[in-house]
Enzyme design. Structure first.
Site: not given
Length: 230
Positions: A26, A73, A109, A167, A200
């Site tokens: 991306g 991570d 959510l 997000y 992406t």
């Protein structure tokens, strides 16, 4: 011959050490390629082991050892410190941090059975860039080096999207955090880009983004246009 803004940008980038997270694909991959083309040294950071192959591809493309890589991570605070220390170990210092890694929720959510996805989105999209910036600011102040931090936010942080609550909230928080760093200038510049949805893998493979009416109407943004703003 007059000097263009691009000429100035390239001259300012040359010789700098940049760290790009989410660099295996991306926007992170394309930005890493561009920085290497402009003669920067780039540490590619990603949780995906394919980042090693991306590093080699970029090095081959520019015909020099412009990049190195590390698998981390970023939901782990220890791994954030690890990649920053790794950059110093390899290059002796760093000048630019690009907090680009991020993920989007796969379902609303209110459809999720527990907080697992929410916790990971907050950790990667908001806590990780804040922690990296905290460490980097302390480093720049201690060494007296001028530094730059660039945060990849999103139009989702400016325009509430009901199906992408987690997000969008983290990206809004990242924009707010970036604005609070204004007082660090001019020694340390902290900026953010908040692009429309770019073509992406993160976006193209996310069914929630693909179902968003605006995306269905106008499509996705070319990644190259985002890179020009970074």
């Amino acid at each position: 011959m007059s000097t263009t803004n691009l000429d100035t940008y390239i001259s300012n980038i040359a010789g700098k050490v940049a760290i790009v997270t989410g660099a295996a694909s991306g926007l992170g991959k394309k930005l890493s390629e561009r920085l290497a083309e402009y003669n920067a040294q780039v540490l590619l950071v990603d949780i995906n082991p394919s980042v090693s192959q991306v590093s080699q591809e970029i090095n081959n493309h520019v015909s020099r050892n412009a990049t190195s890589w590390i698998v981390c991570d970023l939901c782990s605070l220890q791994d954030i410190q690890k990649y920053l220390d790794h950059a110093i170990h390899i290059y002796g210092h760093y000048d630019i941090i690009v907090n680009n890694a991020g993920i989007a929720n796969e379902q609303s959510l209110f459809s999720q059975p527990d907080s697992t996805e929410l916790d990971r989105i907050i950790a990667l999209n908001l806590r990780a860039p804040m922690e990296a910036t905290r460490i980097a600011v302390q480093y720049f102040k201690a060494t007296g080096r001028k530094g730059t931090v660039l945060n990849t936010a999103s139009v989702g942080g400016l325009l509430p999207i009901s199906i992408m609550e987690s997000y969008g909230t983290t990206k809004a928080g990242l924009i707010f955090f970036t604005a609070t760093c204004k007082s660090l200038a001019p020694l340390i510049r902290v900026n953010a880009v908040a692009p429309y949805f770019a073509d992406t893998p993160l976006v193209a493979n996310n069914r929630l983004v693909q179902s968003y009416p605006l995306v269905q109407q106008v499509g996705l943004m070319l990644p190259e246009k985002v890179i020009k703003a970074m």
